[in-house]
Design a protein around this motif. Structure first.
Motif, PDB file in Angstrom:
ATOM      1  N   ALA A  24       0.819  -1.215   0.000  1.00  0.00           N
ATOM      2  CA  ALA A  24       0.000   0.000   0.000  1.00  0.00           C
ATOM      3  C   ALA A  24       0.851   1.263   0.000  1.00  0.00           C
ATOM      4  O   ALA A  24       0.332   2.358  -0.158  1.00  0.00           O
ATOM      5  CB  ALA A  24      -0.931   0.000   1.199  1.00  0.00           C
ATOM      6  N   ASP A  25       2.163   1.113   0.159  1.00  0.00           N
ATOM      7  CA  ASP A  25       3.066   2.265   0.144  1.00  0.00           C
ATOM      8  C   ASP A  25       3.335   2.641  -1.310  1.00  0.00           C
ATOM      9  O   ASP A  25       4.397   2.384  -1.862  1.00  0.00           O
ATOM     10  CB  ASP A  25       4.354   1.934   0.889  1.00  0.00           C
ATOM     11  CG  ASP A  25       5.270   3.133   1.023  1.00  0.00           C
ATOM     12  OD1 ASP A  25       4.826   4.261   0.765  1.00  0.00           O
ATOM     13  OD2 ASP A  25       6.440   2.924   1.394  1.00  0.00           O
ATOM     14  N   ILE A  26       2.355   3.256  -1.937  1.00  0.00           N
ATOM     15  CA  ILE A  26       2.364   3.548  -3.367  1.00  0.00           C
ATOM     16  C   ILE A  26       3.543   4.428  -3.759  1.00  0.00           C
ATOM     17  O   ILE A  26       4.177   4.218  -4.783  1.00  0.00           O
ATOM     18  CB  ILE A  26       1.043   4.233  -3.797  1.00  0.00           C
ATOM     19  CG1 ILE A  26      -0.170   3.417  -3.371  1.00  0.00           C
ATOM     20  CG2 ILE A  26       1.035   4.522  -5.294  1.00  0.00           C
ATOM     21  CD1 ILE A  26      -0.298   2.065  -3.998  1.00  0.00           C
ATOM     22  N   VAL A  32       2.637   4.539   5.097  1.00  0.00           N
ATOM     23  CA  VAL A  32       1.336   4.431   4.436  1.00  0.00           C
ATOM     24  C   VAL A  32       0.477   5.547   5.012  1.00  0.00           C
ATOM     25  O   VAL A  32       0.144   5.536   6.191  1.00  0.00           O
ATOM     26  CB  VAL A  32       0.681   3.059   4.677  1.00  0.00           C
ATOM     27  CG1 VAL A  32      -0.686   2.999   4.039  1.00  0.00           C
ATOM     28  CG2 VAL A  32       1.571   1.954   4.118  1.00  0.00           C
ATOM     29  N   ASN A  33       0.182   6.545   4.161  1.00  0.00           N
ATOM     30  CA  ASN A  33      -0.556   7.715   4.625  1.00  0.00           C
ATOM     31  C   ASN A  33      -1.324   8.355   3.468  1.00  0.00           C
ATOM     32  O   ASN A  33      -1.453   7.762   2.397  1.00  0.00           O
ATOM     33  CB  ASN A  33       0.387   8.710   5.305  1.00  0.00           C
ATOM     34  CG  ASN A  33       1.553   9.098   4.419  1.00  0.00           C
ATOM     35  OD1 ASN A  33       1.456   9.101   3.199  1.00  0.00           O
ATOM     36  ND2 ASN A  33       2.669   9.434   5.032  1.00  0.00           N
ATOM     37  N   VAL A  34      -1.802   9.569   3.691  1.00  0.00           N
ATOM     38  CA  VAL A  34      -2.613  10.264   2.701  1.00  0.00           C
ATOM     39  C   VAL A  34      -1.850  10.472   1.393  1.00  0.00           C
ATOM     40  O   VAL A  34      -2.454  10.482   0.319  1.00  0.00           O
ATOM     41  CB  VAL A  34      -3.116  11.607   3.274  1.00  0.00           C
ATOM     42  CG1 VAL A  34      -3.842  12.420   2.229  1.00  0.00           C
ATOM     43  CG2 VAL A  34      -4.017  11.358   4.472  1.00  0.00           C
ATOM     44  N   SER A  35      -0.551  10.599   1.450  1.00  0.00           N
ATOM     45  CA  SER A  35       0.244  10.741   0.221  1.00  0.00           C
ATOM     46  C   SER A  35       0.074   9.536  -0.684  1.00  0.00           C
ATOM     47  O   SER A  35       0.055   9.665  -1.912  1.00  0.00           O
ATOM     48  CB  SER A  35       1.717  10.927   0.561  1.00  0.00           C
ATOM     49  OG  SER A  35       1.917  12.121   1.270  1.00  0.00           O
ATOM     50  N   ALA A  39      -1.405   9.399  -4.483  1.00  0.00           N
ATOM     51  CA  ALA A  39      -0.684   8.707  -5.549  1.00  0.00           C
ATOM     52  C   ALA A  39      -1.581   7.663  -6.217  1.00  0.00           C
ATOM     53  O   ALA A  39      -1.571   7.526  -7.445  1.00  0.00           O
ATOM     54  CB  ALA A  39       0.578   8.049  -5.001  1.00  0.00           C
ATOM     55  N   LEU A  40      -2.356   6.943  -5.425  1.00  0.00           N
ATOM     56  CA  LEU A  40      -3.262   5.935  -5.976  1.00  0.00           C
ATOM     57  C   LEU A  40      -4.339   6.576  -6.854  1.00  0.00           C
ATOM     58  O   LEU A  40      -4.627   6.089  -7.944  1.00  0.00           O
ATOM     59  CB  LEU A  40      -3.904   5.114  -4.852  1.00  0.00           C
ATOM     60  CG  LEU A  40      -4.840   3.984  -5.254  1.00  0.00           C
ATOM     61  CD1 LEU A  40      -4.146   2.993  -6.181  1.00  0.00           C
ATOM     62  CD2 LEU A  40      -5.372   3.277  -4.014  1.00  0.00           C
ATOM     63  N   VAL A  41      -4.900   7.682  -6.405  1.00  0.00           N
ATOM     64  CA  VAL A  41      -5.905   8.391  -7.197  1.00  0.00           C
ATOM     65  C   VAL A  41      -5.291   8.851  -8.511  1.00  0.00           C
ATOM     66  O   VAL A  41      -5.912   8.721  -9.566  1.00  0.00           O
ATOM     67  CB  VAL A  41      -6.494   9.584  -6.412  1.00  0.00           C
ATOM     68  CG1 VAL A  41      -7.308  10.494  -7.315  1.00  0.00           C
ATOM     69  CG2 VAL A  41      -7.336   9.095  -5.246  1.00  0.00           C
TER      70      VAL A  41
END
Length: 46
Positions: A24-26, A32-35, A39-41
């Motif tokens: 999940a650490d894109i 793993v946070n809002v950043s 990035a996923l969006v």
């Protein structure tokens, strides 16, 4: 990846369930946070 994945990641972050979420650490910053949500969006929107 789709909007469901974004929702799931947001819920996990909000609930503090981010331990052992290496995938999940894109943005690969070690957290793993809002950043990662952003990035996923961006990946989904292409």
């Amino acid at each position: 990846m789709n909007v469901t994945d974004v929702t799931t990641l947001v819920n996990m972050i909000a609930n503090g369930n981010t331990a052992n979420l290496v995938l999940a650490d894109i943005n690969a910053d070690g957290k793993v946070n809002v950043s990662d949500v952003t990035a996923l969006v961006n990946i989904i929107l292409g």
